[in-house]
Write an enzyme that holds these catalytic residues in place. Structure first.
Site, mmCIF file in Angstrom:
data_model
loop_
_atom_site.group_PDB
_atom_site.id
_atom_site.type_symbol
_atom_site.label_atom_id
_atom_site.label_comp_id
_atom_site.label_asym_id
_atom_site.label_seq_id
_atom_site.Cartn_x
_atom_site.Cartn_y
_atom_site.Cartn_z
ATOM 1 N N TYR A 44 0.842 -1.211 0.000
ATOM 2 C CA TYR A 44 0.000 0.000 0.000
ATOM 3 C C TYR A 44 0.876 1.260 0.000
ATOM 4 C CZ TYR A 44 -3.868 3.023 1.701
ATOM 5 O OH TYR A 44 -4.823 4.001 1.865
ATOM 6 N N LYS B 209 0.910 4.069 -2.905
ATOM 7 C CA LYS B 209 0.503 5.445 -2.593
ATOM 8 C C LYS B 209 1.665 6.429 -2.775
ATOM 9 C CE LYS B 209 -3.866 4.762 -1.455
ATOM 10 N NZ LYS B 209 -4.939 5.295 -2.294
HETATM 11 P P1 NAP Z 1 -13.485 2.227 1.323
HETATM 12 O O1 NAP Z 1 -14.613 2.694 2.172
HETATM 13 O O2 NAP Z 1 -12.988 0.831 1.481
HETATM 14 O O3 NAP Z 1 -13.824 2.514 -0.191
HETATM 15 C C1 NAP Z 1 -12.999 2.079 -1.219
HETATM 16 C C2 NAP Z 1 -13.604 2.516 -2.527
HETATM 17 O O4 NAP Z 1 -12.803 2.034 -3.604
HETATM 18 C C3 NAP Z 1 -15.009 1.964 -2.720
HETATM 19 O O5 NAP Z 1 -15.816 3.010 -3.173
HETATM 20 C C4 NAP Z 1 -14.827 0.909 -3.803
HETATM 21 O O6 NAP Z 1 -15.931 0.834 -4.656
HETATM 22 C C5 NAP Z 1 -13.635 1.434 -4.571
HETATM 23 N N1 NAP Z 1 -12.893 0.368 -5.266
HETATM 24 C C6 NAP Z 1 -12.157 -0.605 -4.700
HETATM 25 N N2 NAP Z 1 -11.610 -1.385 -5.654
HETATM 26 C C7 NAP Z 1 -12.001 -0.867 -6.848
HETATM 27 C C8 NAP Z 1 -11.765 -1.218 -8.195
HETATM 28 N N3 NAP Z 1 -11.009 -2.259 -8.548
HETATM 29 N N4 NAP Z 1 -12.325 -0.455 -9.164
HETATM 30 C C9 NAP Z 1 -13.114 0.590 -8.850
HETATM 31 N N5 NAP Z 1 -13.388 0.964 -7.580
HETATM 32 C C10 NAP Z 1 -12.834 0.246 -6.598
HETATM 33 O O7 NAP Z 1 -12.207 3.122 1.558
HETATM 34 P P2 NAP Z 1 -12.000 4.668 1.903
HETATM 35 O O8 NAP Z 1 -11.460 4.736 3.264
HETATM 36 O O9 NAP Z 1 -13.204 5.450 1.538
HETATM 37 O O10 NAP Z 1 -10.799 4.977 0.909
HETATM 38 C C11 NAP Z 1 -10.901 5.826 -0.224
HETATM 39 C C12 NAP Z 1 -9.498 6.185 -0.662
HETATM 40 O O11 NAP Z 1 -8.841 6.899 0.401
HETATM 41 C C13 NAP Z 1 -8.607 4.987 -0.965
HETATM 42 O O12 NAP Z 1 -7.786 5.266 -2.058
HETATM 43 C C14 NAP Z 1 -7.777 4.848 0.287
HETATM 44 O O13 NAP Z 1 -6.565 4.189 0.044
HETATM 45 C C15 NAP Z 1 -7.596 6.291 0.685
HETATM 46 N N6 NAP Z 1 -7.257 6.489 2.093
HETATM 47 C C16 NAP Z 1 -8.120 6.116 3.085
HETATM 48 C C17 NAP Z 1 -7.747 6.337 4.408
HETATM 49 C C18 NAP Z 1 -8.641 5.961 5.560
HETATM 50 O O14 NAP Z 1 -8.192 6.083 6.711
HETATM 51 N N7 NAP Z 1 -9.865 5.553 5.351
HETATM 52 C C19 NAP Z 1 -6.507 6.914 4.704
HETATM 53 C C20 NAP Z 1 -5.679 7.273 3.657
HETATM 54 C C21 NAP Z 1 -6.071 7.062 2.358
HETATM 55 P P3 NAP Z 1 -17.136 -0.249 -4.504
HETATM 56 O O15 NAP Z 1 -17.018 -0.861 -3.146
HETATM 57 O O16 NAP Z 1 -18.366 0.552 -4.683
HETATM 58 O O17 NAP Z 1 -16.922 -1.223 -5.605
#
Ligand code: NAP
Length: 253
Positions: free
Chosen positions: A161, A165
């Site tokens: 990851y 990133k």
């Molecule tokens: P999440 O709730 O797990 O959501 C992940 C999203 O990615 C979902 O909308 C999912 O869509 C989509 N997705 C996953 N695989 C995919 C694929 N192959 N093609 C198209 N869409 C795909 O995660 P989140 O926390 O909202 O994360 C959103 C972003 O923020 C990510 O890039 C994550 O790495 C980043 N981030 C999150 C955090 C945190 O603490 N939460 C921190 C730093 C960065 P569906 O489920 O609708 O298919």
């Protein structure tokens, strides 16, 4: 200058990958409220997201949901490209889709490495290459890539990851330099610990450690990341390019 602060994205078309869940949904909502027409993606059955789409449509703009695995270049070309054409062009692209497949490197499977690279890094290549001709036609645009503080500081159990990133940051800075002369801005947001499905099942000890390292002493909300995305999408950030904005409450990385 920005004239109508309430409708920062009036008349704009935006794509948000993973736009019906978690941080992506918060971004979609902020954009819809700001007047944008939206194309959002999911990998699930689009009917499962009917309620989310309804919430977005309530703001009065056009909303289309497409089922596409953004890690699959051909699928992105076949599905996302015609959707953008149908909307008459594109102004904002948010690469938000992301997954984690955590584990110590000694035991990490090749699949866990490859899957994370495909969704968290290569997908941005797929969507951006598809979107660029539309931005060029409009003589401008904003690309927002959702990276992570883990890509800046590293984290045990997340070599895959962190690499993806961090790669996204290098990719974004290079693209910003390639496309800046065409008025296409590329920036990253590096969220810290944000409460979503992705972080829902973290062990208690890890949560305590994370919160202890955050100066604000609390996790972030998806809406707080969405505000940064709205800023980067709009003309409010017209001179911001090739930057990484951390949205992490002052986390010690
Ligand atoms: P999440 O709730 O797990 O959501 C992940 C999203 O990615 C979902 O909308 C999912 O869509 C989509 N997705 C996953 N695989 C995919 C694929 N192959 N093609 C198209 N869409 C795909 O995660 P989140 O926390 O909202 O994360 C959103 C972003 O923020 C990510 O890039 C994550 O790495 C980043 N981030 C999150 C955090 C945190 O603490 N939460 C921190 C730093 C960065 P569906 O489920 O609708 O298919």
């Amino acid at each position: 200058m920005v004239e109508n602060m309430n409708k920062l994205l009036a008349g704009k078309v935006a794509v948000v990958t993973g736009g019906v869940r978690g941080i992506g949904f918060a971004i979609s909502k902020a954009f819809a409220e700001a007047g944008a027409d939206l194309i959002v993606t999911t990998t699930r059955n689009t009917d499962d997201s009917a309620a989310a789409v309804e919430q977005l449509q309530a703001f009065g703009g056009k909303v289309k949901i497409v089922a596409v695995n953004v890690a699959d270049k051909q699928a992105v070309v076949d599905i996302l490209q015609p959707a953008i054409q149908e909307f008459g062009g594109l102004d904002v692209l948010v690469n938000n889709a992301g997954i984690t497949r955590d584990g110590l490197l000694l035991r990490m499977s090749e699949k866990a490495w490859d899957d994370v690279m495909s969704v968290d890094l290569k997908a941005a290549f797929n969507t951006i290459q598809t979107a660029l001709p539309f931005f060029l036609k409009r003589k401008g645009g904003s690309i927002i890539n959702i990276s992570s503080v883990v890509g800046q500081g590293g984290n045990p159990g997340q070599c895959n990851y962190a690499a993806a990133k961090a790669g996204l940051i290098g990719f974004s800075k290079s693209l910003a330099k390639e496309m800046g002369p065409k008025n296409i801005r590329t920036n990253c947001i590096a969220p810290g610990y944000i409460l979503t499905e992705m972080t829902e099942f973290m062990p208690e000890a890890m949560v305590t450690d994370y919160v202890g390292r955050i100066a604000l002493r609390r996790p972030g909300k998806p809406e707080e990341v969405a505000q940064v995305a709205l800023f980067l999408a709009s003309e409010m950030s017209s001179y911001i390019n090739a930057q990484v904005i951390s949205c992490c409450g002052g986390m010690n990385k």
